[in-house]
Design an enzyme around this catalytic site. Sequence first.
Site, PDB file in Angstrom:
ATOM      1  N   HIS A 178      11.868  -8.308 -79.587  1.00 35.70           N
ATOM      2  CA  HIS A 178      12.660  -7.071 -79.679  1.00 35.70           C
ATOM      3  C   HIS A 178      13.837  -7.101 -78.711  1.00 35.70           C
ATOM      4  O   HIS A 178      14.958  -6.726 -79.053  1.00 35.70           O
ATOM      5  CB  HIS A 178      11.800  -5.840 -79.290  1.00 35.70           C
ATOM      6  CG  HIS A 178      10.676  -5.534 -80.208  1.00 35.70           C
ATOM      7  ND1 HIS A 178       9.375  -5.346 -79.761  1.00 35.70           N
ATOM      8  CD2 HIS A 178      10.626  -5.369 -81.561  1.00 35.70           C
ATOM      9  CE1 HIS A 178       8.593  -5.065 -80.787  1.00 35.70           C
ATOM     10  NE2 HIS A 178       9.314  -5.080 -81.890  1.00 35.70           N
ATOM     11  N   LYS A 209      -1.226   6.818 -87.214  1.00 30.52           N
ATOM     12  CA  LYS A 209      -1.465   5.475 -86.694  1.00 30.52           C
ATOM     13  C   LYS A 209      -1.749   5.597 -85.201  1.00 30.52           C
ATOM     14  O   LYS A 209      -0.959   6.168 -84.460  1.00 30.52           O
ATOM     15  CB  LYS A 209      -0.178   4.646 -86.916  1.00 30.52           C
ATOM     16  CG  LYS A 209      -0.397   3.205 -87.346  1.00 30.52           C
ATOM     17  CD  LYS A 209       0.923   2.568 -87.724  1.00 30.52           C
ATOM     18  CE  LYS A 209       1.272   1.395 -86.829  1.00 30.52           C
ATOM     19  NZ  LYS A 209       2.626   0.860 -87.115  1.00 30.52           N
ATOM     20  N   SER A 233       4.260  -7.338 -82.070  1.00 26.60           N
ATOM     21  CA  SER A 233       3.448  -6.432 -81.264  1.00 26.60           C
ATOM     22  C   SER A 233       1.982  -6.504 -81.662  1.00 26.60           C
ATOM     23  O   SER A 233       1.095  -6.442 -80.814  1.00 26.60           O
ATOM     24  CB  SER A 233       3.947  -4.987 -81.425  1.00 26.60           C
ATOM     25  OG  SER A 233       5.234  -4.844 -80.876  1.00 26.60           O
TER      26      SER A 233
END
Lengths: 152, 152, 152, 152, 152, 152
Positions: free
Chosen positions: E18, E42, E129
């Site tokens: 990122h 989530k 991630s």
Amino acid sequence: MERIAVFPGSFDPITLGHISIIRRALPLFDKIIISIGINSEKSSMFSLEQRLSWIRKIFIAEKKIEVTSYGGLTVDFCTERNANYILRGLRTSTDFEFERGIGQVNRKMASHIETVFFLTEPEHTPISSSIVRDVIKHGGDVSSMIPEEVEY
Amino acid sequence: MERIAVFPGSFDPITLGHISIIRRALPLFDKIIISIGINSEKSSMFSLEQRLSWIRKIFIAEKKIEVTSYGGLTVDFCTERNANYILRGLRTSTDFEFERGIGQVNRKMASHIETVFFLTEPEHTPISSSIVRDVIKHGGDVSSMIPEEVEY
Amino acid sequence: MERIAVFPGSFDPITLGHISIIRRALPLFDKIIISIGINSEKSSMFSLEQRLSWIRKIFIAEKKIEVTSYGGLTVDFCTERNANYILRGLRTSTDFEFERGIGQVNRKMASHIETVFFLTEPEHTPISSSIVRDVIKHGGDVSSMIPEEVEY
Amino acid sequence: MERIAVFPGSFDPITLGHISIIRRALPLFDKIIISIGINSEKSSMFSLEQRLSWIRKIFIAEKKIEVTSYGGLTVDFCTERNANYILRGLRTSTDFEFERGIGQVNRKMASHIETVFFLTEPEHTPISSSIVRDVIKHGGDVSSMIPEEVEY
Amino acid sequence: MERIAVFPGSFDPITLGHISIIRRALPLFDKIIISIGINSEKSSMFSLEQRLSWIRKIFIAEKKIEVTSYGGLTVDFCTERNANYILRGLRTSTDFEFERGIGQVNRKMASHIETVFFLTEPEHTPISSSIVRDVIKHGGDVSSMIPEEVEY
Amino acid sequence: MERIAVFPGSFDPITLGHISIIRRALPLFDKIIISIGINSEKSSMFSLEQRLSWIRKIFIAEKKIEVTSYGGLTVDFCTERNANYILRGLRTSTDFEFERGIGQVNRKMASHIETVFFLTEPEHTPISSSIVRDVIKHGGDVSSMIPEEVEY
């Protein structure tokens, strides 16, 4: 620092898909140089002059667009023209894997040049220059795939 | 029974990606035969002799490596050399689908020969012989993609 | 140095595809440790004991195969067991992209451990443990997808 | 209204994969026209006559099958023959992306013509005409990939 | 008109991949708003505050970067913040197909908002991630995948 | 023999993409049974009754269409209803790999049932029920993705 992008391609011929990418990317850049790569080994259906002339006609009113051609490596042309960005459209995952290879090798050779990708519109996904040439060769109608400026 | 692998390819030219696969696979096999497939229809950028000579120079110190060329089917060459394994690297999913077709057809013809795949290192993913040739043709610098033994 | 491979998985349940990969890879290794990863977050259809017992029954005659389970990272289990190889089968390009990520991250954490891939047989391509579980749940017949030792 | 499908291709040569698709699709249509596209630019390994003759021999007993050739666009041939369907087999995701492009462009040109896809059998997935030609050129045995009617 | 981009994500946690995308895209935009989407369904491994705090620390010296969170649709957040661009990185072809769907639906809802893609560096391709979280859960070392600012 | 197809799905909710596939496939079949698979494990956004009622309203004028639901395996439902075809749309290559697995396993269980695929229209490629649900949850406008009959 000016944000200059090169949009490299064969544009043999330019399609509605290319035009959509360029118009949508235009606000992001100070200048887009649409540039036809001259590849001595690959034969084209339309002459370099013809292809340049169509693209110039299409974008005649756009002050931020320049239309030209180049030999050699794309990254060398970018460096020469002070362009830090290469602009490309993405249609399919096959496209993506091909473009990723080229884009990452370009960064190996010139780490300050980034490739910036825009998505094609869904309705342009099946349109490519090679499919347009194929339809033309078989006598089909490509008017829904290319701009009216492309007269042949 | 000896574990002998053939690593077939054009190696036109050999890249850092190929070398990494071979060195990492070497402990798994008793012998790796790096073998250039002679394909009369496909023209190469570098001569067979040139390509063989570069590979031999790179692996001169490796007792378990042999460098040679072959005509005909890869599975026939394997059988002739008592090799039960074909070694290949995998870079992308396009690679994978191509290799899967070849590997499964090879097993149809010679069910005792298995293709064994290693992953390329992430930094080698964009490097292929064809992209190296393309950069060379356009006058670019490929020193980050090929070993120093490849002098042209 | 011994060539030891770990074949990690959930094997929930083991399929004909897994068995084919293991049998075909067996000659390449001195030992294959089939090892069920214990994942506290993912619930399984069959108990760990049940899954271990099926696999042991299938390979009871194979001296080079050990069947066990492990917690924690696969690379830590490999190191503990002196295994330099992780064995995996490849069915589809979706599989490949997933396995490439895992395999390359494993090498980041333990650079001496290589993942070695074999291709599934074409007729096993559509078979996966998750599709087997799905058919079982809906009351279907999975006898063409799993070994007879898997009795439930 | 009759359900007529064209199954276009080069069939250079026809494989067991093609035959399986045609036989399985036959009950869905009133007629299937297997039609070899004549492409002046692409050279074939086997002559048009040879290819037509093999296919005719294979399907001699099938009243609903016609075997022929055509020039020009596939959609124009379909229109001429009153066929509203193009039949194609799908083997891999690379196949799929290619076929999707062609199929969607065909609908742009002739919106009443739909491409209908059947899946290849798993064991036929690695078989393609181009891999068959490649094996033949290298002197290999293709008897597990083509029907016995293809004698060369 | 200012060129403002939103870089939306979960950043659970932010990775070296990122960060590379953001730093390389920074010269192209006047402002990049890194924004954590709040998704009530989530569950995340790290709290929203924790994730925001790490990202703020990493980019503390960058005047053109703002770090925040948002609920609702990404395009609504963009409109509210006057951002005409969504910035995303592309790692694999699986990524690409997912991002293409989201990007094209976003344009259906707000045609003036374009998604702009940068390629991950080859060495960051396997890092995500979700793989970082998985390694953390199993007690592994993720220091080669995340910035030192991410302390947990 | 009648050509009966089952179009199985969750239709949670039905989209313009589904409707286009059904309308375009209708001339090929004597009957299409749109059938909602009842999956006790997967929770839906809209109730079974709601989903059935929307689909019935959309196709109220189509004599060849029946709308219903089923439990158990799709192939068992097909057999019970004398349907030899399963109809599915294909949007992306990720879709394709998923559908190929299901389709080939269905043929393993019931070799007389064929899955027949139609291509989505290019403009429907990004539309899926799951993306529609996601937009609804975030308060967005889905009117360009679903038929007006779907009122919620």
